[in-house]
Write a protein that holds these residues in place. Structure first.
Motif, PDB file in Angstrom:
ATOM      1  N   SER A 198      53.974  70.386 -56.009  1.00  0.00           N
ATOM      2  CA  SER A 198      52.625  70.931 -56.110  1.00  0.00           C
ATOM      3  C   SER A 198      51.791  70.588 -54.875  1.00  0.00           C
ATOM      4  CB  SER A 198      51.936  70.392 -57.362  1.00  0.00           C
ATOM      5  OG  SER A 198      51.572  69.047 -57.146  1.00  0.00           O
ATOM      6  N   LEU A 199      50.896  71.516 -54.548  1.00  0.00           N
ATOM      7  CA  LEU A 199      49.890  71.288 -53.507  1.00  0.00           C
ATOM      8  C   LEU A 199      48.628  71.965 -53.994  1.00  0.00           C
ATOM      9  CD1 LEU A 199      48.586  70.809 -50.721  1.00  0.00           C
ATOM     10  CD2 LEU A 199      49.802  72.818 -49.892  1.00  0.00           C
ATOM     11  N   GLU A 200      47.587  71.188 -54.126  1.00  0.00           N
ATOM     12  CA  GLU A 200      46.305  71.759 -54.586  1.00  0.00           C
ATOM     13  C   GLU A 200      45.449  72.110 -53.377  1.00  0.00           C
ATOM     14  OE1 GLU A 200      43.397  71.783 -58.135  1.00  0.00           O
ATOM     15  OE2 GLU A 200      45.341  70.767 -58.154  1.00  0.00           O
ATOM     16  N   ILE A 201      44.904  73.340 -53.368  1.00  0.00           N
ATOM     17  CA  ILE A 201      44.043  73.753 -52.248  1.00  0.00           C
ATOM     18  C   ILE A 201      42.604  73.871 -52.741  1.00  0.00           C
ATOM     19  CG2 ILE A 201      43.601  75.536 -50.530  1.00  0.00           C
ATOM     20  CD1 ILE A 201      46.540  76.204 -50.562  1.00  0.00           C
ATOM     21  N   SER A 202      41.689  73.224 -52.011  1.00  0.00           N
ATOM     22  CA  SER A 202      40.272  73.274 -52.391  1.00  0.00           C
ATOM     23  C   SER A 202      39.470  74.003 -51.329  1.00  0.00           C
ATOM     24  CB  SER A 202      39.692  71.865 -52.493  1.00  0.00           C
ATOM     25  OG  SER A 202      40.189  71.227 -53.621  1.00  0.00           O
ATOM     26  N   TYR A 203      38.479  74.750 -51.783  1.00  0.00           N
ATOM     27  CA  TYR A 203      37.601  75.448 -50.845  1.00  0.00           C
ATOM     28  C   TYR A 203      36.178  74.925 -50.990  1.00  0.00           C
ATOM     29  CZ  TYR A 203      41.453  78.764 -50.685  1.00  0.00           C
ATOM     30  OH  TYR A 203      42.676  79.342 -50.540  1.00  0.00           O
ATOM     31  N   PHE A 204      35.483  74.826 -49.880  1.00  0.00           N
ATOM     32  CA  PHE A 204      34.084  74.402 -49.913  1.00  0.00           C
ATOM     33  C   PHE A 204      33.257  75.387 -49.113  1.00  0.00           C
ATOM     34  CE2 PHE A 204      36.555  70.689 -50.827  1.00  0.00           C
ATOM     35  CZ  PHE A 204      35.863  70.109 -51.878  1.00  0.00           C
ATOM     36  N   ALA A 205      31.953  75.383 -49.398  1.00  0.00           N
ATOM     37  CA  ALA A 205      31.066  76.352 -48.747  1.00  0.00           C
ATOM     38  C   ALA A 205      31.068  76.147 -47.230  1.00  0.00           C
ATOM     39  CB  ALA A 205      29.656  76.222 -49.286  1.00  0.00           C
ATOM     40  N   ASP A 206      31.155  74.906 -46.801  1.00  0.00           N
ATOM     41  CA  ASP A 206      31.115  74.654 -45.359  1.00  0.00           C
ATOM     42  C   ASP A 206      31.723  73.290 -45.076  1.00  0.00           C
ATOM     43  OD1 ASP A 206      29.279  72.861 -46.261  1.00  0.00           O
ATOM     44  OD2 ASP A 206      27.541  73.851 -45.372  1.00  0.00           O
ATOM     45  N   SER A 207      31.784  72.952 -43.782  1.00  0.00           N
ATOM     46  CA  SER A 207      32.435  71.693 -43.418  1.00  0.00           C
ATOM     47  C   SER A 207      31.638  70.500 -43.942  1.00  0.00           C
ATOM     48  CB  SER A 207      32.608  71.611 -41.904  1.00  0.00           C
ATOM     49  OG  SER A 207      31.357  71.717 -41.268  1.00  0.00           O
ATOM     50  N   ASN A 208      30.290  70.651 -44.050  1.00  0.00           N
ATOM     51  CA  ASN A 208      29.494  69.516 -44.539  1.00  0.00           C
ATOM     52  C   ASN A 208      29.924  69.101 -45.939  1.00  0.00           C
ATOM     53  OD1 ASN A 208      27.982  69.781 -42.204  1.00  0.00           O
ATOM     54  ND2 ASN A 208      26.534  71.168 -43.198  1.00  0.00           N
ATOM     55  N   SER A 209      30.025  70.086 -46.830  1.00  0.00           N
ATOM     56  CA  SER A 209      30.403  69.729 -48.198  1.00  0.00           C
ATOM     57  C   SER A 209      31.861  69.285 -48.257  1.00  0.00           C
ATOM     58  CB  SER A 209      30.117  70.875 -49.166  1.00  0.00           C
ATOM     59  OG  SER A 209      30.224  72.106 -48.557  1.00  0.00           O
ATOM     60  N   THR A 210      32.678  69.794 -47.326  1.00  0.00           N
ATOM     61  CA  THR A 210      34.071  69.329 -47.288  1.00  0.00           C
ATOM     62  C   THR A 210      34.125  67.839 -46.945  1.00  0.00           C
ATOM     63  OG1 THR A 210      34.568  71.492 -46.359  1.00  0.00           O
ATOM     64  CG2 THR A 210      36.358  69.880 -46.422  1.00  0.00           C
ATOM     65  N   TYR A 211      33.304  67.446 -45.962  1.00  0.00           N
ATOM     66  CA  TYR A 211      33.329  66.029 -45.572  1.00  0.00           C
ATOM     67  C   TYR A 211      32.757  65.148 -46.680  1.00  0.00           C
ATOM     68  CZ  TYR A 211      34.950  67.098 -40.897  1.00  0.00           C
ATOM     69  OH  TYR A 211      35.717  67.505 -39.848  1.00  0.00           O
ATOM     70  N   LEU A 212      31.762  65.646 -47.392  1.00  0.00           N
ATOM     71  CA  LEU A 212      31.240  64.876 -48.529  1.00  0.00           C
ATOM     72  C   LEU A 212      32.332  64.683 -49.575  1.00  0.00           C
ATOM     73  CD1 LEU A 212      27.651  66.364 -49.056  1.00  0.00           C
ATOM     74  CD2 LEU A 212      28.260  64.145 -48.079  1.00  0.00           C
ATOM     75  N   ALA A 213      33.147  65.729 -49.791  1.00  0.00           N
ATOM     76  CA  ALA A 213      34.232  65.642 -50.767  1.00  0.00           C
ATOM     77  C   ALA A 213      35.310  64.669 -50.289  1.00  0.00           C
ATOM     78  CB  ALA A 213      34.830  67.025 -51.006  1.00  0.00           C
ATOM     79  N   LEU A 214      35.556  64.648 -48.974  1.00  0.00           N
ATOM     80  CA  LEU A 214      36.555  63.723 -48.422  1.00  0.00           C
ATOM     81  C   LEU A 214      36.073  62.287 -48.622  1.00  0.00           C
ATOM     82  CD1 LEU A 214      39.250  63.722 -46.750  1.00  0.00           C
ATOM     83  CD2 LEU A 214      37.831  63.515 -44.707  1.00  0.00           C
ATOM     84  N   ASN A 215      34.798  62.052 -48.324  1.00  0.00           N
ATOM     85  CA  ASN A 215      34.239  60.700 -48.482  1.00  0.00           C
ATOM     86  C   ASN A 215      34.316  60.231 -49.931  1.00  0.00           C
ATOM     87  OD1 ASN A 215      33.605  60.845 -45.820  1.00  0.00           O
ATOM     88  ND2 ASN A 215      31.401  61.106 -46.116  1.00  0.00           N
ATOM     89  N   SER A 216      34.077  61.161 -50.855  1.00  0.00           N
ATOM     90  CA  SER A 216      34.019  60.742 -52.254  1.00  0.00           C
ATOM     91  C   SER A 216      35.393  60.768 -52.918  1.00  0.00           C
ATOM     92  CB  SER A 216      33.040  61.636 -53.021  1.00  0.00           C
ATOM     93  OG  SER A 216      33.510  62.956 -53.005  1.00  0.00           O
ATOM     94  N   GLY A 217      36.445  61.095 -52.157  1.00  0.00           N
ATOM     95  CA  GLY A 217      37.792  61.036 -52.704  1.00  0.00           C
ATOM     96  C   GLY A 217      38.203  62.224 -53.536  1.00  0.00           C
ATOM     97  N   GLN A 218      37.401  63.298 -53.522  1.00  0.00           N
ATOM     98  CA  GLN A 218      37.787  64.490 -54.287  1.00  0.00           C
ATOM     99  C   GLN A 218      38.939  65.232 -53.634  1.00  0.00           C
ATOM    100  OE1 GLN A 218      34.328  66.960 -55.287  1.00  0.00           O
ATOM    101  NE2 GLN A 218      33.132  65.124 -54.981  1.00  0.00           N
ATOM    102  N   ILE A 219      39.073  65.098 -52.328  1.00  0.00           N
ATOM    103  CA  ILE A 219      40.221  65.700 -51.634  1.00  0.00           C
ATOM    104  C   ILE A 219      40.908  64.615 -50.828  1.00  0.00           C
ATOM    105  CG2 ILE A 219      39.266  68.039 -51.476  1.00  0.00           C
ATOM    106  CD1 ILE A 219      38.427  67.305 -48.566  1.00  0.00           C
TER     107      ILE A 219
END
Lengths: 299, 252, 336
Positions: C218-239
């Protein structure tokens, strides 16, 4: 049988030797209301949660409050607010007037106008604003120029590519907003008593004045609160203007965040504070507008 | 005596309900005509047809010398343009059961609204408004809003409003039915004061006493037809028809 | 349709007149170099970069031989309108708003400045969302897209390309995470990876996801509105990781080095898949006649050294190409 019939009468007439004395002494004391311990517990729980949350706002370093003052009056942020206010204000006025026109269409006795207005509301309430904006940006692909003219006769046309982005954005916001505001206006007009229309007619007041002077001011009493809700929605929806390449408050925050990735959270806090301030300002205006249109409503 | 209002074959249906079934009625100038009848008899509809608030399916109304709401064209009756109808209505006073004052306008503004709308200068209209309010005994209330007044006062304002164009004909649609009993008198008093002034009044009401005292002519309507008409003495005190007698026995 | 052309022609005349006035002023200056057929201009690159680039001045002449091959409408307009898809959030160091908080900044806009100088045109930047970038090229609102656009066979159906840079992608993870990509998609098993919707890297990731699923992984792919929210998700461990162009990772890693959530690069990959070297290309409307002048201008910059200065200014030396090509083979259709 006779004894059971008699008993209550006898009791009512004879004084009750035990109960009456203390009861009579209570006649002038205040009645103690029912205690509601559940409400007290709930209040306490909510208060504790609020204090906890308030505490984290200041003790959690991730909020980075120290950086907020650097950004709050930053020129890009102010520029974004300028665009937000400009787009919201123009769209609010245009959609109110458009909403009145469409609402009158829907209330008209003319079947064609009725159907057209209903169709408009149906279409633009169904299509998300974001799609409308993307279509508008795509307009030069679909229609290189737009204009009106007599069929097969002279045409007045402008090239769509030359349309200003702010105009596109406001058109997009308004197209969608008119659909909602027309329903708000329509329900407002319907809330005006039928007798008001009749009285105006019976006095021979001309049609346009009947609406502007008698019906609309009364309808506004119920229109204003819902329409202010719409305007607040509009204020926030202006962040979608990035789809016509315009940066509002939130757009500027996003753009700055990518250049300064360590300040993402403080920038989001700045956006939140500004939205709170703008919405509060609108609520204050709402209070006075409502008070104006409520004149005559109180006894 | 000349004729103020002529109604010929007034016929009107709402969906399947035939409310007016070909009514003919003549009202003489300067008289008070009282229309009586049980609810649903068509009396309000008939009154509203006189100033074209209700469109007739068949028949016509003449007020003074003028056809109301229609004109004759190619041998048929055709509805007038709205502007014309509004002009005709401004010459006919109308007083509603529920007053229908404009709640967002002051008492004075309520009275001056129509004159100003039809071109009277504001100052002149205000002057006229004050005179009319004085006439119904409400001199000190001009700045108040309708909801701050009692029902009786509101109806008196509505009467002042109906007098703004000094109409020859005034129509009253159950003017006291929405009032508390103790307020009925003051409104009937004002109506009575108008009766002597040469105006023609048509009043739909349940106030039999008023009909007897002030009415010159009484019309009893039931089920969309005129059952009986005549002087108060004839219709109220000596009704000939069973339906009139039944009705009077219930309301008296 | 005749009126817009008339409008732009009038606009062009005004701009041309302004340019001539500017040149005359130069000629009147006694310290100016002797007039030649090629007019030199100084292009400043690497400005307002928020610390990633060193501001550098580059001398670029107008090359008449290349300028004369431009379509007439573009020459007449006097400007080169460059679309950049960096709204609302940019992707530094390639395309973003500079630290003066208004200038269009990054390697992509700087290349636009250099090429415009070769053409003798004024560069004009039109930032937009990624989707609207292509709409702008389609409608003719912009002449060219310079926005880290990967050359793919699919896009060739509508656009012509002039390549200018290698396309390397990378996986950005938190520094505290010791995962490595090692060039092998099998290592993605069990991860949640963020990727930009509609991008070339998304297509690669989707292909890997399909392969992994076929193998029961399995590989889960996540999409975010922009790089800012992607980095917030990376920091919080969601991705677990963010699959994005390599230069952007370098910028973000350097920016966050001293922050609460430092990140690192966990492995790179070619933007054109396993078999090809990925290429980033200037993107113009198909058959607009702009791809050839673009390739010629870039090749001129490569041969005369300005190209290397440009890459060095932005720290992108790893992504140098030897030659700009018109419509080189790109990410194949079967990989889409």
């Amino acid at each position: 049988m006779t004894s059971t019939l008699h008993t209550p009468v006898a009791e009512a007439v004879e004084p009750r030797p035990v109960a009456v004395a203390p009861l009579a002494s209570l006649a002038t004391s205040r009645v103690v209301p029912l205690r509601r311990p559940g409400q007290w517990i709930a209040t306490l729980v909510v208060l504790v949660l609020l204090v906890n949350f308030g505490q984290t706002l200041f003790s959690n370093p991730h909020w980075e409050w120290a950086k907020v003052p650097e950004w709050i009056f930053h020129k890009s942020i102010l520029k974004g607010i300028g665009l937000t206010l400009q787009a919201t204000a123009i769209a609010a006025v245009v959609s109110f007037i458009g909403g009145v026109v469409v609402a009158l269409g829907r209330l008209s006795r003319n079947r064609f106008l009725k159907t057209i207005s209903w169709g408009y509301v149906w279409l633009f309430r169904s299509v998300p604003l974001i799609l409308i904006l993307i279509f508008l940006f795509n307009l030069p692909n679909l229609y290189p120029s737009i204009g009106i003219g007599i069929p097969f006769g002279p045409q007045l046309a402008i090239p769509t590519i030359s349309v200003d982005p702010l105009a596109l954005g406001v058109i997009g916001l308004s197209l969608s907003e008119i659909a909602y505001s027309s329903e708000v206006v329509r329900s407002g007009i319907l809330s005006v008593d039928q007798g008001q229309h009749e009285a105006a007619k019976a006095l021979g007041i001309p049609r346009v004045r009947q609406f502007m002077r008698i019906v609309l001011p009364q309808a506004l009493r119920s229109i204003v609160p819902s329409y202010v809700n719409q305007v607040i929605g509009l204020l926030k929806a202006s962040s979608l203007l990035i789809y016509v390449s315009l940066l509002d408050l939130f757009g500027q925050v996003q753009r700055l965040s990518s250049t300064y990735p360590t300040d993402i959270i403080p920038l989001l806090v700045v956006a939140t504070l500004w939205y709170l301030a703008l919405t509060s300002a609108i609520s204050i205006v709402q209070y006075y507008v409502e008070r104006y249109y409520a004149r005559g409503a109180r006894r | 005596m000349s004729i103020a209002v002529e109604i010929h074959n007034a016929t009107k249906s709402f969906a399947d309900n035939r409310v007016l079934r070909g009514i003919d009625l003549t009202v003489r100038k300067g008289t008070v005509t009282v229309i009586l009848g049980p609810s649903g008899s068509g009396k309000s509809t008939l009154l509203r047809a006189i100033n074209h608030l209700e469109k007739l399916d068949e028949g016509y109304v003449v007020v003074g010398e003028e056809l109301i709401g229609v004109r004759v064209q190619n041998g048929r009756l055709k509805e007038l343009r709205e502007k014309e109808i509004l002009r005709q209505r401004s010459r006919i006073g109308f007083v509603f059961q529920n007053f229908n004052l404009f709640p967002h306008l002051t008492i004075l503004e309520n009275v001056t609204e129509a004159p100003i709308a039809l071109g009277t200068p504001a100052a002149e209209a205000r002057e006229l408004g004050r005179t009319l309010l004085a006439r119904v005994g409400l001199t000190d209330k001009e700045g108040a809003y309708p909801r701050q007044l009692s029902g009786g006062q509101q109806q008196r304002v509505a009467i002042a409003r109906a007098l703004a164009f000094d109409p020859e004909l005034i129509l009253f649609d159950e003017p006291t039915s929405a009032l508390d009993p103790e307020l009925v008198g003051e409104v009937l008093g004002v109506i009575k004061s108008l009766a002597g002034s040469g105006r023609t009044l048509i009043v739909v009401t349940h106030e039999i006493g008023f009909a007897r005292e002030v009415g010159d002519w009484v019309v009893f309507l039931d089920d969309g037809v005129i059952v009986e008409q005549g002087t108060p003495d004839e219709v109220i005190d000596h009704p000939k028809h069973q339906r009139t007698q039944d009705f009077l026995s219930k309301v008296l | 349709m005749s009126s817009p052309q008339r409008l732009t022609r009038i606009g062009g005349a005004v701009i041309t007149a302004a340019l001539i006035a500017g040149l005359a002023a130069c000629a009147a200056d006694p310290s100016a170099e002797p007039a030649s057929s090629d007019t030199n201009s100084t292009v400043t690159i690497g400005a307002f970069s928020n610390g990633v680039a060193t501001e550098t001045s580059v001398e670029v002449p107008v090359v008449e031989d290349i300028r004369s091959t431009l379509p007439k409408e573009v020459l007449d307009s006097g400007k080169l309108v460059i679309g950049i898809g960096d709204l609302p959030s940019g992707f530094p160091p390639l395309a973003y708003v500079g630290d003066d908080d208004e200038t269009e900044t990054g390697s992509e806009s700087d290349l636009g400045r250099l090429v415009a100088a070769v053409f003798g045109l004024q560069p004009e930047f039109k930032p937009s969302t990624w989707d609207n970038l292509f709409v702008g090229i389609d409608t003719g609102a912009t002449n060219v897209g310079l926005s880290n656009i990967t050359d793919t066979e699919k896009r060739k159906e509508k656009y012509d390309f002039a390549s200018y840079r290698g396309d390397n992608l990378g996986f950005e993870v938190l520094k505290s995470n010791d995962w490595e990509f090692d060039g092998d998609y099998e290592n993605l098993d069990g991860l949640t990876v963020a990727v930009g919707a509609g991008t070339n890297q998304e297509k690669l990731l989707l292909a890997w996801q399909e392969k992994l699923q076929a193998e029961g992984k399995s590989l889960e792919i996540s999409y975010f509105a922009d790089s800012n929210s992607t980095y917030l998700a990376l920091n919080s461990g969601q991705i677990d990781a963010y699959f994005t162009p390599n230069p952007g990772i370098a910028y973000h890693v350097s920016q966050t080095a001293d922050s609460a959530d430092p990140t690192r690069n966990a492995g790179t990959f070619s933007g054109a898949g396993e078999t090809l070297d990925g290429l980033i290309a200037a993107t113009v409307k198909k058959d607009s006649g702009l791809a050839e002048p673009f390739a010629a201008a870039i090749n001129y910059l490569i041969e005369n050294g300005q190209y290397d200065t440009w890459l060095a200014t932005w720290g992108l030396e790893n992504e140098a190409v030897e030659k700009s090509l018109v419509n080189p083979p790109g990410l194949p259709l079967d990989n889409q």
